[in-house]
Scaffold this active site. Structure first.
Site, short mmCIF file in Angstrom:
data_model
loop_
_atom_site.label_atom_id
_atom_site.label_comp_id
_atom_site.label_asym_id
_atom_site.label_seq_id
_atom_site.Cartn_x
_atom_site.Cartn_y
_atom_site.Cartn_z
N GLY A 183 0.82 -1.21 0.00
CA GLY A 183 0.00 0.00 0.00
C GLY A 183 0.86 1.25 0.00
O GLY A 183 0.52 2.26 -0.64
N ASP A 190 0.08 -1.04 13.26
CA ASP A 190 0.59 -2.29 12.69
C ASP A 190 0.87 -3.34 13.76
O ASP A 190 1.16 -4.49 13.43
CB ASP A 190 1.87 -2.01 11.88
CG ASP A 190 1.57 -1.20 10.63
OD1 ASP A 190 0.39 -1.18 10.19
OD2 ASP A 190 2.49 -0.57 10.08
C1 S3P Z 1 2.56 3.22 6.53
C2 S3P Z 1 1.44 3.78 7.10
C3 S3P Z 1 0.39 3.00 7.76
C4 S3P Z 1 0.86 1.62 8.12
C5 S3P Z 1 1.59 0.96 6.98
C6 S3P Z 1 2.81 1.78 6.57
C7 S3P Z 1 3.56 4.10 5.89
O1 S3P Z 1 -0.71 2.88 6.88
O2 S3P Z 1 -0.22 0.80 8.53
O3 S3P Z 1 2.02 -0.35 7.36
O4 S3P Z 1 4.69 3.65 5.62
O5 S3P Z 1 3.21 5.26 5.64
P1 S3P Z 1 -1.85 4.00 6.76
O6 S3P Z 1 -1.26 5.24 6.16
O7 S3P Z 1 -2.88 3.40 5.86
O8 S3P Z 1 -2.36 4.22 8.14
#
Ligand code: S3P
Length: 436
Positions: free
Chosen positions: A101, A331
């Site tokens: 993501g 996380d």
């Molecule tokens: C992350 C932000 C978080 C986290 C993901 C990594 C990042 O997600 O859960 O594992 O590196 O910016 P969200 O921005 O969806 O909260």
């Protein structure tokens, strides 16, 4: 791959967690936008960061990965030859963010500002995750992004402002209140804002990890954070390349912190874990559960706080977790649920609805799998209620293709009676290839 774990008689020793995943992604992306050479040591060569690396290479950035690094289980060095704000080239093929993501959302911000068309996709899990949360603010900046399911899901097609008739061929800054405390969305907007005209002001409902802000500041960007508001003003000078050592990942260290806390005969020293306050809510949670945890040798590496953490067995008590603490432990919630399962009393986790849109629905998958091991755990729409039991029992459980759940179940196997089998256990490669 199936992994079997049997109960450990004792857990004693020292562990150095791998490099931080969030910071590894950002070190690659921001140094690509800078002009010049940067060296990253203790980079995390896990699948998610390698997805970012491959996408940037497809955009014309020369990145050298040390050979020791390319065997995924090692930590290593990366050299990035940043191309500057105008040096990216249109990719010849679809960009693949894999399971990540962070890759898709951060790169969407970068791609939205480029003078070419790009398409970015990901694996089956990533293609179900919400992308409207970045499409909406980027569109307000003048971006042209289309996605599946009424512009909510990947693959995303991104057409640069110079091609879609935006005045001046550039994005423009916005004032935006984030609907959720997401560092990925915040960083996506900040990346687009680097290429935009005018200031961008982001208001956060609660602090989320601030690695992007810290790194941008160190690279000479004009960025300031006041309370929960971040302002970025575009600059004409290129960003300066940033050579840095990536701190150990507190989210990977969390598994050993929990192992040490819940095992009856443990003493584990975790070397060099990042303790940035926007990430280290796990320390507060463990303290509130009565864990024996010492923070030693506190120091700064780059602009990030780092420490060694000594955890020893101790009886844990249930706790309440919610509100602004959630983004700082988001996380770590599967592994907190495990600790709560063997703590005395009840733990209530609320305000964590974001877990439903992670790599899997982490509320329902965690509840389902820990229940198989004898945990007394119930699902809430935005969290869980966990009543501690005296002992977990080994069993056969499934990672659901989620790296953090696989590792949580592995740690459960160290304290459960008998043997625990975790199926699809190779998924730990996403963030911690050396875990097993
Ligand atoms: C992350 C932000 C978080 C986290 C993901 C990594 C990042 O997600 O859960 O594992 O590196 O910016 P969200 O921005 O969806 O909260």
């Amino acid at each position: 791959m199936e992994q079997r774990v049997t109960r450990a008689r004792t857990l004693k020793g020292e562990i150095t967690p791998p490099g931080d995943k969030s910071i590894s992604h950002r070190a690659l992306i921001l140094n690509s936008i800078a002009r010049g050479r940067a060296e990253i040591s203790n980079f995390l060569p896990a699948a998610d960061c390698l997805s970012t690396l491959a996408c940037l290479q497809a955009l014309g950035v020369e990145i050298e990965l040390d050979r020791a690094c390319s065997e995924r289980s090692r930590r290593g060095k990366v050299v990035i030859h940043g191309v500057g704000k105008k040096g990216f080239v249109g990719p010849r093929d679809v960009l693949d963010a894999g399971n990540s993501g962070t890759t898709m959302r951060l790169l969407a911000g970068l791609l939205a500002a480029q003078p070419f068309v790009s398409v970015i996709t990901g694996d089956a899990s990533l293609r179900t995750r919400p992308m409207d949360r970045v499409i909406q603010p980027l569109s307000l900046m003048g971006a042209d992004i289309r996605g599946r399911d009424n512009n909510t899901r990947a693959p995303l097609t991104i057409r640069g402002p110079a091609l879609s008739g935006v005045e001046g061929g550039m994005l423009h800054g916005i004032r935006y209140r984030l609907p959720m405390a997401s560092a990925q969305v915040k960083s996506s907007i900040l990346l687009a804002a680097l290429f935009a005209t005018g200031d961008t002001i982001i208001e956060q409902p609660a602090p989320s990890r601030d690695h992007t802000e810290r790194m941008l500041q160190a690279m000479g960007a004009s960025i300031k954070s006041e309370g929960s508001t971040i302002t970025l003003s575009p600059i004409t000078d290129p960003l300066a390349p940033l050579t840095l050592r990536i701190p150990g990942d507190i989210s990977s260290a969390a598994f050993w912190l929990m192992a040490g806390a819940i095992h009856p005969d443990a003493r584990i020293r975790i070397m060099g874990a990042g303790t940035n306050p926007t990430r280290s809510g796990i320390i507060e949670v463990l303290q509130s559960m009565g864990a024996s945890l010492k923070i030693e040798n506190e120091r700064l590496e780059g602009r990030e706080p780092v420490a060694d953490l000594l955890i020893e067995s101790s009886p844990l008590e249930g706790t309440n977790i919610g509100g602004d603490l959630i983004p700082r432990v988001i996380d770590e919630i599967p592994t907190i649920a495990l600790a709560a399962s063997v703590a005395s009393g009840t733990t209530v986790i609320r305000d964590a609805g974001e877990l439903r849109v992670k790599e899997v629905d982490r509320i329902s998958a965690t509840v389902r799998e820990l229940s198989k091991l004898g945990a007394d755990i119930e699902e809430l729409p935005d969290g869980m209620i966990i009543h501690g039991v005296a002992q977990l029992r080994g069993g056969r459980c499934h990672s659901h293709g989620d790296h953090r759940l696989a590792m949580t179940l592995g740690i459960a196997g160290l304290v459960a009676e008998g043997e625990t089998t975790i199926t699809d256990a190779e998924v730990v490669d996403i963030s911690y290839p050396a875990f097993w």
